[in-house]
Every structure is written in structure tokens, then in C-alpha cells.
Motif scaffolding. Structure first.
Motif, PDB file in Angstrom:
ATOM      1  N   PRO A   1      44.238  44.121  35.645  1.00  0.00           N
ATOM      2  CA  PRO A   1      42.794  44.346  35.767  1.00  0.00           C
ATOM      3  C   PRO A   1      42.087  43.333  36.669  1.00  0.00           C
ATOM      4  CG  PRO A   1      43.478  44.534  33.471  1.00  0.00           C
ATOM      5  CD  PRO A   1      44.675  44.038  34.229  1.00  0.00           C
ATOM      6  N   GLU A   2      42.595  42.102  36.697  1.00  0.00           N
ATOM      7  CA  GLU A   2      41.938  41.038  37.471  1.00  0.00           C
ATOM      8  C   GLU A   2      42.074  41.218  38.979  1.00  0.00           C
ATOM      9  OE1 GLU A   2      42.779  39.818  33.411  1.00  0.00           O
ATOM     10  OE2 GLU A   2      44.101  40.596  34.986  1.00  0.00           O
ATOM     11  N   PHE A   3      43.026  42.072  39.397  1.00  0.00           N
ATOM     12  CA  PHE A   3      43.300  42.170  40.835  1.00  0.00           C
ATOM     13  C   PHE A   3      42.107  42.680  41.632  1.00  0.00           C
ATOM     14  CE2 PHE A   3      44.851  44.375  44.657  1.00  0.00           C
ATOM     15  CZ  PHE A   3      45.465  43.303  45.289  1.00  0.00           C
ATOM     16  N   GLN A   4      41.310  43.558  41.054  1.00  0.00           N
ATOM     17  CA  GLN A   4      40.181  44.138  41.779  1.00  0.00           C
ATOM     18  C   GLN A   4      39.259  43.028  42.309  1.00  0.00           C
ATOM     19  OE1 GLN A   4      38.657  47.462  39.702  1.00  0.00           O
ATOM     20  NE2 GLN A   4      37.118  47.965  41.216  1.00  0.00           N
ATOM     21  N   GLY A   5      38.915  42.073  41.438  1.00  0.00           N
ATOM     22  CA  GLY A   5      38.041  40.973  41.854  1.00  0.00           C
ATOM     23  C   GLY A   5      38.740  39.977  42.758  1.00  0.00           C
TER      24      GLY A   5
ATOM     25  N   TRP B   1      53.429  33.802  37.781  1.00  0.00           N
ATOM     26  CA  TRP B   1      52.046  34.193  38.127  1.00  0.00           C
ATOM     27  C   TRP B   1      51.311  33.134  38.951  1.00  0.00           C
ATOM     28  CZ3 TRP B   1      50.726  39.113  37.790  1.00  0.00           C
ATOM     29  CH2 TRP B   1      51.378  39.929  36.850  1.00  0.00           C
ATOM     30  N   LYS B   2      52.052  32.250  39.608  1.00  0.00           N
ATOM     31  CA  LYS B   2      51.397  31.269  40.473  1.00  0.00           C
ATOM     32  C   LYS B   2      51.146  31.912  41.845  1.00  0.00           C
ATOM     33  CE  LYS B   2      51.939  26.590  42.310  1.00  0.00           C
ATOM     34  NZ  LYS B   2      51.954  26.843  43.761  1.00  0.00           N
ATOM     35  N   PRO B   3      49.882  31.872  42.340  1.00  0.00           N
ATOM     36  CA  PRO B   3      49.581  32.451  43.661  1.00  0.00           C
ATOM     37  C   PRO B   3      50.420  31.806  44.763  1.00  0.00           C
ATOM     38  CG  PRO B   3      47.562  32.066  42.443  1.00  0.00           C
ATOM     39  CD  PRO B   3      48.662  31.419  41.647  1.00  0.00           C
TER      40      PRO B   3
ATOM     41  N   THR C   1      44.166  30.961  42.147  1.00  0.00           N
ATOM     42  CA  THR C   1      44.647  30.063  41.088  1.00  0.00           C
ATOM     43  C   THR C   1      43.586  29.903  39.994  1.00  0.00           C
ATOM     44  OG1 THR C   1      46.025  28.863  42.687  1.00  0.00           O
ATOM     45  CG2 THR C   1      45.545  27.747  40.605  1.00  0.00           C
ATOM     46  N   ARG C   2      42.341  29.731  40.411  1.00  0.00           N
ATOM     47  CA  ARG C   2      41.248  29.567  39.446  1.00  0.00           C
ATOM     48  C   ARG C   2      41.117  30.800  38.549  1.00  0.00           C
ATOM     49  NH1 ARG C   2      37.154  29.121  42.895  1.00  0.00           N
ATOM     50  NH2 ARG C   2      36.515  31.291  42.669  1.00  0.00           N
ATOM     51  N   GLU C   3      41.118  31.983  39.149  1.00  0.00           N
ATOM     52  CA  GLU C   3      40.926  33.218  38.373  1.00  0.00           C
ATOM     53  C   GLU C   3      42.119  33.527  37.480  1.00  0.00           C
ATOM     54  OE1 GLU C   3      38.078  34.901  38.107  1.00  0.00           O
ATOM     55  OE2 GLU C   3      37.258  33.326  39.397  1.00  0.00           O
ATOM     56  N   MET C   4      43.322  33.268  37.975  1.00  0.00           N
ATOM     57  CA  MET C   4      44.516  33.550  37.151  1.00  0.00           C
ATOM     58  C   MET C   4      44.652  32.545  36.006  1.00  0.00           C
ATOM     59  SD  MET C   4      45.874  36.320  38.258  1.00  0.00           S
ATOM     60  CE  MET C   4      47.603  36.422  37.814  1.00  0.00           C
ATOM     61  N   THR C   5      44.162  31.332  36.215  1.00  0.00           N
ATOM     62  CA  THR C   5      44.137  30.345  35.130  1.00  0.00           C
ATOM     63  C   THR C   5      43.118  30.747  34.072  1.00  0.00           C
ATOM     64  OG1 THR C   5      44.778  28.608  36.700  1.00  0.00           O
ATOM     65  CG2 THR C   5      43.861  27.897  34.589  1.00  0.00           C
ATOM     66  N   LYS C   6      41.933  31.141  34.552  1.00  0.00           N
ATOM     67  CA  LYS C   6      40.872  31.547  33.643  1.00  0.00           C
ATOM     68  C   LYS C   6      41.286  32.772  32.814  1.00  0.00           C
ATOM     69  CE  LYS C   6      37.000  32.643  35.711  1.00  0.00           C
ATOM     70  NZ  LYS C   6      35.644  32.914  36.216  1.00  0.00           N
ATOM     71  N   ALA C   7      42.049  33.680  33.430  1.00  0.00           N
ATOM     72  CA  ALA C   7      42.486  34.902  32.730  1.00  0.00           C
ATOM     73  C   ALA C   7      43.683  34.649  31.809  1.00  0.00           C
ATOM     74  CB  ALA C   7      42.825  35.983  33.744  1.00  0.00           C
ATOM     75  N   GLY C   8      44.261  33.436  31.867  1.00  0.00           N
ATOM     76  CA  GLY C   8      45.344  33.099  30.959  1.00  0.00           C
ATOM     77  C   GLY C   8      46.748  33.382  31.458  1.00  0.00           C
TER      78      GLY C   8
END
Length: 437
Positions: free
Chosen positions: A392-396, A211-213, A427-434
Motif C-alpha cells: 500500500p505504501e508504494f503509491q506515495g 526492505w532496505k531501499p 528509507t523514512r517512509e519504510m521505517t515509519k510503516a514498520g
């Protein structure tokens, strides 16, 4: 006599009141695409068959529609009884119990006639949670007259290099003819639908197996460099503001030599009532780079019923009507087979009248069948989805990345700056989402 009149009057009032109570108004949220506009004009047929149901339309531009229906369903606002949503939302929202399963579409609906690639994206645990109004992949639409004049021949399965060379050769900016029109308007379902599908064919991916961008990888730089340079050389001015509808208008008025976009557009560019170049259009598969993936996507605009609707039974009647074989036949009767909603039913592609009316039918069905949401990229990935990532996070994240890439197209950022910003925010958003530990 007085008693008789009183009784009759009472009966009349009772019937009137019961009619008022029975009459239901469905609020339908939909996108301002041509097929949906046509559907609204044909709803007298539905009302005649369902006299107790009225319809109220909320018709919105694509990005606005997504924002409003997502907010409404997530907050249980209950504004809408029928939603127009896409292949991305259906499995995510069904898992959240935000949608009602479509269990009562009627004896004549024939769910098994739905194309497997489209149906599977709208199904969870064996239940259909949205009915496809039209399905699509993407392909090349091009002006045969401009190709002939330039001594060019479009292959059935072109490469990106051929497309770029041809686009530059047929561009005539003095006459306002641009070699290629591509989406530039920011949005996960606007420019990022196109660019994600394109990047798949360049060997890029959104995330690696952990899941690393991946925007700091050479495949994304190759994709974005190619796109920005091509649009600068052969694209229309103001391309960073153009989405599906804007490019459709440019193509129909003779301003585009090529347009790579949704297969559903084929009927609009081929319709002499709507397109000045209707008799000059050819079709080809979306391009590739020789890596085994073409730059085509898989999508269905579908009708679903939010779990919060108080009018589920009436809503399901409408969904069944709008996505049925009978509706397809109604469109054919009123508007011709060319305009039948494409990409949802096997029976349409077995119909000789449709094949005769729609020269793009084979390219459309081949494109739909070749898109594989379970293996969308050249390298392995942990996600499904061809032009989107089904989380779900992809939209943002997708819209935020789209804003960076739109800015690069507009010349406000360099390609390197846009990719660096995309890498940081993803990277920031995927880290925040776990997702990233």
C-alpha cells in the motif's frame, strides 16, 4: 367512463413512477486513454440491452484518477459505482474488503478465456475482483523509414546500448525529429512505471530482502545516468512533463523516432486515422542489458465495483458488457480489428482476422507472457510486481521518488542528488510503516 379514465391514469402514473424508480444511473470513473474514450462512444449498445440503466462518466488524467478513486474508496465516499483501476490496486483493495467479487458476469462471459498472466493479478482467494478492459506490457515502437535512412536494422530483441546509439543517430533537432520519447512526467504509474521496468533490466531493485531501499546502489545510478543522458541527447524538449498521452501525440505527429511504452499504444500509432506515420511503424521487444530481464512491464486497466456501491447488480452488468468477447466483436465491427482492446483474452490472439490486422500482436503477447511479477528483478526481492511494488505504501513513495527523477530529467537536480533524495525519503517512509526495524 370516469372510473375507467381514472383507473387508466392511475395505472399510467404507477408505471411511470416504477420506471423512474427502476432507472439507475451508474457513475463510472475512468482514465482518459483512447480505448476508454472509444468505449464511451459505444455505450448505446449497452443501453439498448439494459434500458433501465443510465451511465454518467467521470473521465480523468491518470494521476488524478488514481488520487480521486483512492481517496473515495478509502474514505467510503461512495461517489462511483464502477472504478477503472490497475493491477497494483486490485489485490491490495480486495484484501481490505474495498471491492466486491465479480461472481455474476454471466453464462457467456468465459472467465477461462482471460490470459493467465492478467487474470492472476486480478484474483484473490480464487475470486475475480476486477475484470480486465485491456492488458499490456511494454515494447519498442519505431520508425522504419528513419532506421532505413540511417542504415540501421532493429533487432527483434534489442539491447539498451543499441537503442541509445540508434536514438542519437536518427535525431534531427532542426526538423523536430527526436530519436526517442520516454516518460518523464512524475507519478508512480507514469515515469516510475517506465523507470522501474528499465531498472529491472539494469539489475536494480527497489528494496533488498530486508526492505532496505536500494537507490544508493550502482545499478540505480547506471539506470538513471543512462536515461537522463539519452533524453538530453535524443529526447524532445520538455520531456519531464510528458506521460503516455503526450508521447503518443508526439509519435503520431512524426516527432519521435522511437517510443518505448505500453503495448496498447500499438493500435493508435498504426491507425491512419490518428497517426501520420501509421504505415512506417515497426515493433520490437523492450530492451535488455544482457542480465536476463527485459525492461517490460505487466499491467491491466480493469473495471471493479467498490464495496460501497448501492447499485452493484447494475454495475456488474456494465463490467460484464465492457470486458466481454461481444464487446471486442463490437469494436471490430465499428472500428476494425486493429482497434480491438488487446491483452486480455486468449481468443483474440487465436483470431486470424486480428493477427492479420495487427502486426504487433505477436510482440504484444510475447511481452505479456515474459513479464513475471513473482520474479521481477535479477537479484531476489521480498515483493511482487514488475513496474511497481505491491504494497500500500508504494503509491506515495513511488510518486515522491518519481518527482525527484523528473527533476533530474529537467536539470533541476543532478542524478546523484535525485538518488540521494529518493534513498532518504524511501528509507523514512519504510521505517515509519514498520518494514525496516
Amino acid at each position: 367512463m370516469r372510473h375507467y379514465l381514472a383507473g387508466a391514469l392511475g395505472a399510467f402514473i404507477s408505471v411511470a413512477l416504477s420506471s423512474t424508480v427502476l432507472a439507475e444511473t451508474l457513475t463510472i470513473a475512468t482514465v482518459n486513454n483512447g480505448d476508454m474514450i472509444r468505449m464511451q462512444k459505444l455505450t448505446d449498445d449497452f443501453k439498448a440491452k439494459n434500458p433501465g440503466i443510465d451511465l454518467e462518466w467521470v473521465t480523468l488524467e491518470e494521476n488524478v484518477l488514481r488520487q480521486k478513486v483512492t481517496t473515495d474508496i478509502a474514505t467510503k465516499g461512495g461517489q462511483y459505482d464502477v472504478l477503472t483501476i490497475g493491477t497494483y490496486e486490485v489485490p491490495i483493495w480486495a484484501k481490505q474488503d474495498w471491492l466486491l467479487p465479480l461472481d455474476n458476469l454471466g453464462a457467456n462471459y468465459d472467465v477461462d478465456d482471460l490470459l493467465p498472466a492478467i487474470r492472476s493479478g486480478l484474483t484473490m482467494d480464487g475470486k475475480l475482483y476486477a475484470a480486465p478492459f485491456y492488458g499490456e506490457s511494454s515494447m519498442v515502437m519505431y520508425r522504419k523509414d528513419l532506421f532505413d535512412a540511417a542504415g540501421l536494422k532493429m533487432p527483434d530483441a534489442p539491447t539498451w546500448d543499441f537503442i541509445a546509439d540508434a536514438a542519437r543517430k536518427i535525431t534531427n533537432k532542426e526538423k523536430e525529429v527526436y530519436g526517442i520519447c520516454l516518460r518523464g512526467k512524475a507519478g508512480w504509474g507514469e515515469n516510475m512505471a517506465f523507470l522501474t521496468a528499465m531498472s529491472n533490466s539494469f539489475g536494480a531493485r527497489w528494496f533488498d530482502e530486508k526492505w532496505k531501499p536500494q537507490f544508493d546502489q550502482p545499478e540505480w545510478k547506471d539506470t538513471l545516468d543512462f536515461y537522463v543522458k539519452l533524453m538530453k541527447d535524443a529526447g524532445p524538449p520538455g520531456a519531464s512533463s510528458n506521460g503516455f498521452n503526450e508521447n503518443l501525440a508526439l509519435f503520431q505527429t512524426g516527432k519521435c523516432g522511437m517510443w518505448i511504452d505500453a503495448t496498447v499504444a500499438a493500435s493508435f500509432v498504426s491507425n491512419p486515422k490518428e497517426s501520420t506515420v501509421a504505415d512506417k511503424v515497426g515493433f520490437a521487444l523492450a530492451p535488455d542489458k544482457g542480465l536476463g530481464k527485459r525492461g517490460n512491464w505487466l499491467w491491466a486497466w480493469s473495471l471493479a465495483i467498490p464495496a460501497g456501491s448501492q447499485k452493484a447488480e447494475a454495475a456488474e452488468k456494465f463490467v460484464a458488457w465492457a470486458t466481454s468477447k461481444d464487446y471486442t466483436n463490437l469494436v471490430a465491427e465499428k472500428e476494425g480489428w486493429l482497434n480491438a482492446p488487446p491483452g486480455t483474452r486468449s481468443s483474440l490472439y487465436a483470431n486470424a482476422e486480428y493477427q492479420k490486422a495487427a502486426p504487433f500482436a505477436k510482440t504484444t503477447i510475447d511481452s505479456i507472457n515474459s513479464a513475471d511479477p513473482s520474479k521481477p528483478t535479477v537479484k531476489p526481492v521480498p515483493y511482487v510486481g514488475v513496474q511497481f511494488v505491491a504494497i500500500p505504501e508504494f503509491q506515495g513513495i513511488g510518486t515522491a521518488v518519481g518527482q525527484q527523477f523528473s527533476a533530474a530529467l529537467a536539470g533541476q537536480l543532478s542524478v546523484d542528488q535525485a538518488l540521494q533524495a529518493a534513498q532518504q525519503l524511501a528509507t523514512r517512509e519504510m521505517t515509519k510503516a514498520g518494514y525496516i526495524k
